[in-house]
Design a protein around this motif. Structure first.
Motif, PDB file in Angstrom:
ATOM      1  N   LEU A   1      -5.142  -3.687   0.377  1.00 54.29           N
ATOM      2  CA  LEU A   1      -4.070  -3.180   0.345  1.00 54.29           C
ATOM      3  C   LEU A   1      -3.618  -2.740   1.776  1.00 54.29           C
ATOM      4  O   LEU A   1      -2.388  -2.969   2.492  1.00 54.29           O
ATOM      5  CB  LEU A   1      -3.810  -1.794  -0.314  1.00 54.29           C
ATOM      6  CG  LEU A   1      -3.940  -1.872  -1.813  1.00 54.29           C
ATOM      7  CD1 LEU A   1      -3.981  -0.368  -2.524  1.00 54.29           C
ATOM      8  CD2 LEU A   1      -2.399  -2.591  -2.087  1.00 54.29           C
ATOM      9  N   SER A   2      -4.811  -2.584   2.528  1.00 55.69           N
ATOM     10  CA  SER A   2      -4.209  -2.375   3.966  1.00 55.69           C
ATOM     11  C   SER A   2      -3.939  -3.675   4.791  1.00 55.69           C
ATOM     12  O   SER A   2      -3.539  -3.500   6.154  1.00 55.69           O
ATOM     13  CB  SER A   2      -5.683  -1.859   4.788  1.00 55.69           C
ATOM     14  OG  SER A   2      -6.616  -3.022   5.042  1.00 55.69           O
ATOM     15  N   SER A   3      -3.887  -4.967   4.148  1.00 47.43           N
ATOM     16  CA  SER A   3      -3.236  -6.074   4.631  1.00 47.43           C
ATOM     17  C   SER A   3      -1.566  -6.145   4.644  1.00 47.43           C
ATOM     18  O   SER A   3      -0.985  -6.832   5.230  1.00 47.43           O
ATOM     19  CB  SER A   3      -3.806  -7.211   4.175  1.00 47.43           C
ATOM     20  OG  SER A   3      -3.310  -7.398   2.943  1.00 47.43           O
TER      21      SER A   3
ATOM     22  N   ASP B   1      -8.654  -2.231 -14.326  1.00 53.96           N
ATOM     23  CA  ASP B   1      -7.019  -1.925 -14.093  1.00 53.96           C
ATOM     24  C   ASP B   1      -7.024  -0.801 -12.917  1.00 53.96           C
ATOM     25  O   ASP B   1      -7.836  -0.022 -12.914  1.00 53.96           O
ATOM     26  CB  ASP B   1      -6.691  -1.068 -15.473  1.00 53.96           C
ATOM     27  CG  ASP B   1      -6.586  -2.158 -16.526  1.00 53.96           C
ATOM     28  OD1 ASP B   1      -6.484  -3.331 -16.489  1.00 53.96           O
ATOM     29  OD2 ASP B   1      -6.544  -1.692 -17.686  1.00 53.96           O
ATOM     30  N   VAL B   2      -6.084  -1.145 -12.192  1.00 52.91           N
ATOM     31  CA  VAL B   2      -5.938  -0.604 -10.949  1.00 52.91           C
ATOM     32  C   VAL B   2      -4.707   0.280 -11.066  1.00 52.91           C
ATOM     33  O   VAL B   2      -3.465  -0.164 -11.584  1.00 52.91           O
ATOM     34  CB  VAL B   2      -5.705  -1.426  -9.719  1.00 52.91           C
ATOM     35  CG1 VAL B   2      -5.112  -0.653  -8.528  1.00 52.91           C
ATOM     36  CG2 VAL B   2      -6.926  -2.319  -9.436  1.00 52.91           C
TER      37      VAL B   2
ATOM     38  N   ALA C   1      15.556  -0.900   2.118  1.00 54.31           N
ATOM     39  CA  ALA C   1      15.870  -2.197   2.027  1.00 54.31           C
ATOM     40  C   ALA C   1      14.537  -3.177   1.588  1.00 54.31           C
ATOM     41  O   ALA C   1      14.951  -4.481   1.253  1.00 54.31           O
ATOM     42  CB  ALA C   1      16.500  -2.720   3.329  1.00 54.31           C
ATOM     43  N   VAL C   2      13.561  -2.838   2.104  1.00 58.06           N
ATOM     44  CA  VAL C   2      12.248  -3.618   1.815  1.00 58.06           C
ATOM     45  C   VAL C   2      11.407  -2.965   0.903  1.00 58.06           C
ATOM     46  O   VAL C   2      10.306  -3.569   0.652  1.00 58.06           O
ATOM     47  CB  VAL C   2      11.499  -4.012   3.216  1.00 58.06           C
ATOM     48  CG1 VAL C   2      12.444  -4.746   4.037  1.00 58.06           C
ATOM     49  CG2 VAL C   2      11.046  -2.532   3.662  1.00 58.06           C
ATOM     50  N   ALA C   3      11.791  -2.300   0.031  1.00 57.41           N
ATOM     51  CA  ALA C   3      10.984  -1.506  -0.905  1.00 57.41           C
ATOM     52  C   ALA C   3      10.454  -2.536  -2.041  1.00 57.41           C
ATOM     53  O   ALA C   3       9.173  -2.435  -2.289  1.00 57.41           O
ATOM     54  CB  ALA C   3      11.882  -0.418  -1.629  1.00 57.41           C
ATOM     55  N   ASN C   4      11.227  -3.468  -2.464  1.00 60.06           N
ATOM     56  CA  ASN C   4      10.862  -4.411  -3.460  1.00 60.06           C
ATOM     57  C   ASN C   4       9.724  -5.277  -2.802  1.00 60.06           C
ATOM     58  O   ASN C   4       8.572  -5.473  -3.221  1.00 60.06           O
ATOM     59  CB  ASN C   4      12.005  -5.156  -4.343  1.00 60.06           C
ATOM     60  CG  ASN C   4      12.670  -4.262  -5.263  1.00 60.06           C
ATOM     61  OD1 ASN C   4      12.021  -3.266  -5.674  1.00 60.06           O
ATOM     62  ND2 ASN C   4      13.729  -4.643  -5.345  1.00 60.06           N
ATOM     63  N   GLU C   5      10.074  -5.515  -1.705  1.00 58.82           N
ATOM     64  CA  GLU C   5       8.931  -6.551  -0.944  1.00 58.82           C
ATOM     65  C   GLU C   5       7.716  -5.775  -0.807  1.00 58.82           C
ATOM     66  O   GLU C   5       6.844  -6.134  -0.962  1.00 58.82           O
ATOM     67  CB  GLU C   5       9.733  -7.086   0.247  1.00 58.82           C
ATOM     68  CG  GLU C   5       8.959  -7.897   1.218  1.00 58.82           C
ATOM     69  CD  GLU C   5       9.519  -8.278   2.543  1.00 58.82           C
ATOM     70  OE1 GLU C   5       8.716  -8.396   3.344  1.00 58.82           O
ATOM     71  OE2 GLU C   5      10.554  -8.159   2.721  1.00 58.82           O
ATOM     72  N   LEU C   6       7.766  -4.663  -0.235  1.00 61.97           N
ATOM     73  CA  LEU C   6       6.339  -3.834  -0.225  1.00 61.97           C
ATOM     74  C   LEU C   6       5.940  -3.581  -1.556  1.00 61.97           C
ATOM     75  O   LEU C   6       4.647  -3.854  -1.618  1.00 61.97           O
ATOM     76  CB  LEU C   6       6.624  -2.458   0.445  1.00 61.97           C
ATOM     77  CG  LEU C   6       7.181  -2.484   1.813  1.00 61.97           C
ATOM     78  CD1 LEU C   6       7.550  -0.842   2.354  1.00 61.97           C
ATOM     79  CD2 LEU C   6       6.112  -2.900   2.894  1.00 61.97           C
TER      80      LEU C   6
ATOM     81  N   THR D   1       0.313  -7.883  -5.224  1.00 61.93           N
ATOM     82  CA  THR D   1      -0.298  -9.092  -5.118  1.00 61.93           C
ATOM     83  C   THR D   1      -1.506  -8.898  -4.403  1.00 61.93           C
ATOM     84  O   THR D   1      -2.561  -9.739  -4.695  1.00 61.93           O
ATOM     85  CB  THR D   1       0.721 -10.054  -4.303  1.00 61.93           C
ATOM     86  OG1 THR D   1       1.747 -10.369  -4.846  1.00 61.93           O
ATOM     87  CG2 THR D   1      -0.085 -11.422  -3.829  1.00 61.93           C
ATOM     88  N   ALA D   2      -1.500  -7.856  -3.387  1.00 58.67           N
ATOM     89  CA  ALA D   2      -2.893  -7.670  -2.555  1.00 58.67           C
ATOM     90  C   ALA D   2      -3.907  -7.028  -3.514  1.00 58.67           C
ATOM     91  O   ALA D   2      -5.109  -7.460  -3.382  1.00 58.67           O
ATOM     92  CB  ALA D   2      -2.608  -6.818  -1.434  1.00 58.67           C
ATOM     93  N   ALA D   3      -3.429  -6.389  -4.314  1.00 58.01           N
ATOM     94  CA  ALA D   3      -4.388  -5.715  -5.137  1.00 58.01           C
ATOM     95  C   ALA D   3      -5.001  -6.628  -6.288  1.00 58.01           C
ATOM     96  O   ALA D   3      -6.171  -6.533  -6.533  1.00 58.01           O
ATOM     97  CB  ALA D   3      -3.837  -4.388  -5.963  1.00 58.01           C
ATOM     98  N   GLU D   4      -4.116  -7.273  -6.810  1.00 53.64           N
ATOM     99  CA  GLU D   4      -4.321  -8.363  -7.917  1.00 53.64           C
ATOM    100  C   GLU D   4      -5.281  -9.371  -7.235  1.00 53.64           C
ATOM    101  O   GLU D   4      -6.042 -10.172  -8.049  1.00 53.64           O
ATOM    102  CB  GLU D   4      -3.516  -9.061  -8.472  1.00 53.64           C
ATOM    103  CG  GLU D   4      -2.615  -7.853  -9.306  1.00 53.64           C
ATOM    104  CD  GLU D   4      -1.200  -8.428  -9.983  1.00 53.64           C
ATOM    105  OE1 GLU D   4      -0.708  -9.522  -9.426  1.00 53.64           O
ATOM    106  OE2 GLU D   4      -0.711  -7.942 -10.984  1.00 53.64           O
ATOM    107  N   SER D   5      -5.426  -9.733  -5.914  1.00 52.77           N
ATOM    108  CA  SER D   5      -6.189 -10.771  -5.348  1.00 52.77           C
ATOM    109  C   SER D   5      -7.683 -10.581  -5.253  1.00 52.77           C
ATOM    110  O   SER D   5      -8.449 -11.260  -4.662  1.00 52.77           O
ATOM    111  CB  SER D   5      -5.788 -11.044  -3.958  1.00 52.77           C
ATOM    112  OG  SER D   5      -5.926 -10.205  -3.039  1.00 52.77           O
TER     113      SER D   5
END
Length: 72
Positions: free
Chosen positions: A13-15, A40-41, A53-58, A64-68
């Motif tokens: 997540l820090s990425s 499960d996270v 404006a970038v909420a959905n992107e974040l 994606t980061a957590a699931e990786s």
């Protein structure tokens, strides 16, 4: 010995970077990070009003980061 899953998720997540270039973990945007034995996270992502404006992107990037992470 492998790192505990929670630590690996936090590292992933820090990425994820906020618009100002700081990551979502060290800025405190990730709250209540928890993982259960099945992998499960759960966490809450706190987003500032000026980041709407970038909420959905974040959110997508954090998911994606957590699931990786292996084991999630």
């Amino acid at each position: 010995m492998p790192e505990p899953l929670l630590i690996r998720i936090r590292d992933a997540l820090s990425s994820v970077k906020r618009p100002d270039g700081r990551d979502i973990v060290t800025t405190g945007a990730v709250q209540g990070l928890a993982v259960d034995p099945s992998g499960d996270v759960r966490f809450t992502l706190e987003i500032n009003a000026d980041e709407r404006a970038v909420a959905n992107e974040l959110i997508r990037a954090a998911k994606t980061a957590a699931e990786s992470v292996e084991g999630v």
